[in-house]
Motif scaffolding. Structure first.
Motif, PDB file in Angstrom:
ATOM      1  N   UNK A 127     -23.842   1.661-103.423  1.00 21.79           N
ATOM      2  CA  UNK A 127     -25.295   1.683-103.628  1.00 21.79           C
ATOM      3  C   UNK A 127     -25.626   1.514-105.105  1.00 21.79           C
ATOM      4  N   UNK A 128     -24.931   2.262-105.959  1.00 17.34           N
ATOM      5  CA  UNK A 128     -25.189   2.180-107.402  1.00 17.34           C
ATOM      6  C   UNK A 128     -24.698   0.857-107.982  1.00 17.34           C
ATOM      7  N   UNK A 129     -23.505   0.417-107.572  1.00 22.10           N
ATOM      8  CA  UNK A 129     -22.949  -0.844-108.075  1.00 22.10           C
ATOM      9  C   UNK A 129     -23.875  -2.005-107.742  1.00 22.10           C
ATOM     10  N   UNK A 130     -24.357  -2.047-106.516  1.00 19.51           N
ATOM     11  CA  UNK A 130     -25.234  -3.135-106.072  1.00 19.51           C
ATOM     12  C   UNK A 130     -26.536  -3.146-106.874  1.00 19.51           C
ATOM     13  N   UNK A 131     -27.119  -1.964-107.062  1.00 16.12           N
ATOM     14  CA  UNK A 131     -28.379  -1.883-107.812  1.00 16.12           C
ATOM     15  C   UNK A 131     -28.193  -2.295-109.271  1.00 16.12           C
TER      16      UNK A 131
ATOM     17  N   UNK B  53     -22.062  -2.131-113.825  1.00 20.99           N
ATOM     18  CA  UNK B  53     -21.610  -2.142-112.427  1.00 20.99           C
ATOM     19  C   UNK B  53     -20.089  -2.205-112.366  1.00 20.99           C
ATOM     20  N   UNK B  54     -19.515  -3.013-113.255  1.00 18.29           N
ATOM     21  CA  UNK B  54     -18.057  -3.140-113.307  1.00 18.29           C
ATOM     22  C   UNK B  54     -17.414  -1.816-113.698  1.00 18.29           C
ATOM     23  N   UNK B  55     -18.036  -1.090-114.607  1.00 17.02           N
ATOM     24  CA  UNK B  55     -17.499   0.208-115.030  1.00 17.02           C
ATOM     25  C   UNK B  55     -17.477   1.201-113.868  1.00 17.02           C
TER      26      UNK B  55
ATOM     27  N   UNK C 233     -17.660  -9.198-106.487  1.00 20.09           N
ATOM     28  CA  UNK C 233     -17.304 -10.617-106.541  1.00 20.09           C
ATOM     29  C   UNK C 233     -18.562 -11.476-106.538  1.00 20.09           C
ATOM     30  N   UNK C 234     -19.522 -11.137-105.674  1.00 21.39           N
ATOM     31  CA  UNK C 234     -20.785 -11.881-105.606  1.00 21.39           C
ATOM     32  C   UNK C 234     -21.561 -11.751-106.909  1.00 21.39           C
ATOM     33  N   UNK C 235     -21.573 -10.544-107.485  1.00 15.30           N
ATOM     34  CA  UNK C 235     -22.298 -10.321-108.743  1.00 15.30           C
ATOM     35  C   UNK C 235     -21.682 -11.126-109.880  1.00 15.30           C
ATOM     36  N   UNK C 236     -20.368 -11.132-109.957  1.00 15.24           N
ATOM     37  CA  UNK C 236     -19.683 -11.907-111.001  1.00 15.24           C
ATOM     38  C   UNK C 236     -19.946 -13.397-110.822  1.00 15.24           C
TER      39      UNK C 236
ATOM     40  N   UNK D 234     -10.370 -13.576-109.678  1.00 13.90           N
ATOM     41  CA  UNK D 234      -9.327 -12.572-109.939  1.00 13.90           C
ATOM     42  C   UNK D 234      -9.518 -11.352-109.044  1.00 13.90           C
ATOM     43  N   UNK D 235     -10.779 -10.963-108.860  1.00 17.93           N
ATOM     44  CA  UNK D 235     -11.072  -9.802-108.035  1.00 17.93           C
ATOM     45  C   UNK D 235     -10.810 -10.104-106.555  1.00 17.93           C
ATOM     46  N   UNK D 236     -11.115 -11.338-106.148  1.00 21.88           N
ATOM     47  CA  UNK D 236     -10.839 -11.746-104.770  1.00 21.88           C
ATOM     48  C   UNK D 236      -9.341 -11.706-104.493  1.00 21.88           C
ATOM     49  N   UNK D 237      -8.564 -12.132-105.476  1.00 18.07           N
ATOM     50  CA  UNK D 237      -7.104 -12.125-105.331  1.00 18.07           C
ATOM     51  C   UNK D 237      -6.575 -10.683-105.303  1.00 18.07           C
ATOM     52  N   UNK D 238      -7.188  -9.809-106.103  1.00 16.44           N
ATOM     53  CA  UNK D 238      -6.775  -8.404-106.111  1.00 16.44           C
ATOM     54  C   UNK D 238      -6.971  -7.781-104.724  1.00 16.44           C
ATOM     55  N   UNK D 239      -8.136  -8.074-104.118  1.00 16.94           N
ATOM     56  CA  UNK D 239      -8.383  -7.535-102.779  1.00 16.94           C
ATOM     57  C   UNK D 239      -7.387  -8.106-101.778  1.00 16.94           C
ATOM     58  N   UNK D 240      -7.122  -9.395-101.893  1.00 14.87           N
ATOM     59  CA  UNK D 240      -6.189 -10.048-100.972  1.00 14.87           C
ATOM     60  C   UNK D 240      -4.787  -9.444-101.073  1.00 14.87           C
ATOM     61  N   UNK D 241      -4.369  -9.128-102.280  1.00 16.71           N
ATOM     62  CA  UNK D 241      -3.037  -8.558-102.486  1.00 16.71           C
ATOM     63  C   UNK D 241      -2.919  -7.147-101.902  1.00 16.71           C
TER      64      UNK D 241
END
Length: 333
Positions: free
Chosen positions: A198-202, A212-214, A235-238, A249-256
Motif C-alpha cells: 500500500x505504501x510502496x504503491x502510493x 518506494x524502493x527504500x 517493476x511497473x514503477x521503475x 533486474x528486479x524481474x530477474x530477481x523475482x524469477x530466480x
C-alpha cells in the motif's frame, strides 16, 4: 446445490425459508450474484416469505454488482415494506456496499442511524466506514473515527490499521503512513506484504520512486515474503520512471527466487524483458506461461506484438495477432 433444489417437488418445501437461504448463500459465496437474484424472484413468486437472513444474504451479493448500491436500496425498501427491522448485520453489509461503490456520505448516514437505533458498532462497521473514507483520502474524518472507535472500548485490529494506512498513503501523508507501518510491524500485523505494498504503491504513484524502493528493500531485509505483488508494483514503477534496466533486474530477481507466477506478475516481467529487448528472457516467460497453464490476456498479446514489431520479427508479430484473434482478444490501437 441447484440440482438438489431442482429435484424438490413439494412446493411448500421449495419455499421453506431455511432451504432458500442456504441455496442463495451458496450462490453468493460462489460469485453468482445475477443467478442469485433471478432465483430469488422465482422463490418470491412461489410464495417465499423472506426473513432478515435472506436480505442479509442478498445484500452481500450486491457488493460486487455494477449497480450494487441501487439494488441494495431496492432490497432495503422491500425489507421495510414487509415490516422487518434492520439489525447490526444488515447495517454492516450496507456500510460495506457503500464503501465498495464510493457512497461515502450514505455510509456516514447509515453509521449514524446504526448508533441512533441503539446498536453498538463493532470492528466490521468501523472498518467499512473507514474503507469508504480511504477511497477519497478523507484522513481527518478517518482520524476522528479512530478516536470514536477507541473511546468505545474497541481495539483496532489488523484490518482497521491497514485501512487507515490506505487512507494516509492515498492522501499523500507519507510520514504518518510510515509511522503507522512501524506500528503494524510492532503489533505483528506486517508479516505479509500487503501493508508494505500500500505504501510502496502510493509513493511510486506520487513520484517518490526512490522512497518506494527504500521501503521495498526494507521489506525484503526483514524477510517479508512476497507473492509477487510488491515486485509487480516496483517493476511497473521503475518502468514508468524510465529505469528499464533496473526494472529488468528486479524481474530477474523475482524469477530466480520464485517458481510460480500469476498472470499479473508474468505480464509485468514480460514487459520489463520486452522493453530491454531481452529475447531470451521473453521466450523463457512464454515457456513458463505454458508450463504453468496461464492463459494470456489482452495485455500479454499487445506487449508481445509491440515487442516483435520493434524487434522487426514480423512473422512472430503476425502469428501472435492470429493467435490473439483466435482466442477472442482485440488489438489495441
Amino acid at each position: 446445490a441447484l440440482q438438489v433444489y431442482g429435484s424438490i417437488q413439494d412446493q411448500s418445501t421449495r419455499v421453506t425459508v431455511s432451504i432458500c437461504n442456504s441455496l442463495l448463500g451458496c450462490l453468493v459465496k460462489n460469485g453468482r450474484s445475477d443467478s442469485t437474484f433471478k432465483l430469488y424472484d422465482e422463490m418470491i413468486r412461489g410464495g417465499l416469505s423472506p426473513d432478515l437472513f435472506t436480505y442479509s444474504t442478498l445484500l452481500s451479493g450486491c457488493m460486487k454488482l455494477k449497480h450494487g448500491y441501487a439494488k441494495a436500496m431496492e432490497l432495503i425498501n422491500e425489507l421495510n415494506s414487509r415490516g422487518l427491522q434492520m439489525d447490526s448485520v444488515i447495517y454492516g453489509t450496507l456500510l460495506a456496499i457503500c464503501a465498495s461503490h464510493n457512497y461515502c456520505e450514505e455510509a456516514e448516514a447509515y453509521f449514524k442511524k446504526l448508533k441512533d437505533e441503539g446498536h453498538s458498532p463493532n470492528l466490521f462497521h468501523y472498518s467499512s466506514l473507514l474503507n469508504a473514507y480511504s477511497v477519497n483520502s478523507y484522513y481527518e474524518k478517518a482520524e476522528l473515527l479512530m478516536k470514536d472507535l477507541r473511546s468505545s472500548g474497541l481495539t483496532p485490529n489488523k484490518v482497521i490499521l491497514i485501512t487507515l494506512l490506505k487512507v494516509y498513503s492515498k492522501g499523500g501523508l507519507f510520514e504518518k503512513a510510515k509511522e503507522l507501518l512501524t506500528e503494524l510491524e510492532a503489533s505483528g500485523f506486517a508479516q505479509d506484504e500487503m501493508a508494505y505494498c500500500i505504501l510502496i504503491d502510493a509513493l511510486a504513484k506520487g513520484g517518490k520512486i526512490w522512497e518506494a524502493t527504500m521501503v521495498f528493500n526494507e521489506m525484503k531485509g526483514k524477510g517479508v515474503k512476497s507473492d509477487g505483488y510488491a515486485f509487480s508494483i516496483m517493476i511497473s514503477a521503475l518502468h514508468r520512471g524510465g529505469y528499464r534496466e533496473e526494472a529488468k533486474k528486479l524481474a530477474k530477481e523475482f524469477e530466480d527466487q520464485n517458481a510460480t507466477y500469476d498472470l499479473v506478475m508474468l505480464n509485468t516481467s514480460l514487459r520489463a524483458y520486452c522493453n530491454t529487448y531481452d529475447t531470451e528472457s521473453v521466450m523463457r516467460m512464454l515457456k513458463k506461461m505454458d508450463e504453468l497453464n496461464i492463459s494470456p490476456d489482452d495485455i500479454t498479446f499487445n506487449t508481445l506484438i509491440r515487442y516483435f514489431c520493434k524487434a522487426k520479427v514480423y512473422h512472430l508479430a503476425y502469428k501472435t495477432i492470429v493467435d490473439m484473434h483466435t482466442k477472442g482478444h482485440q488489438l489495441n490501437e
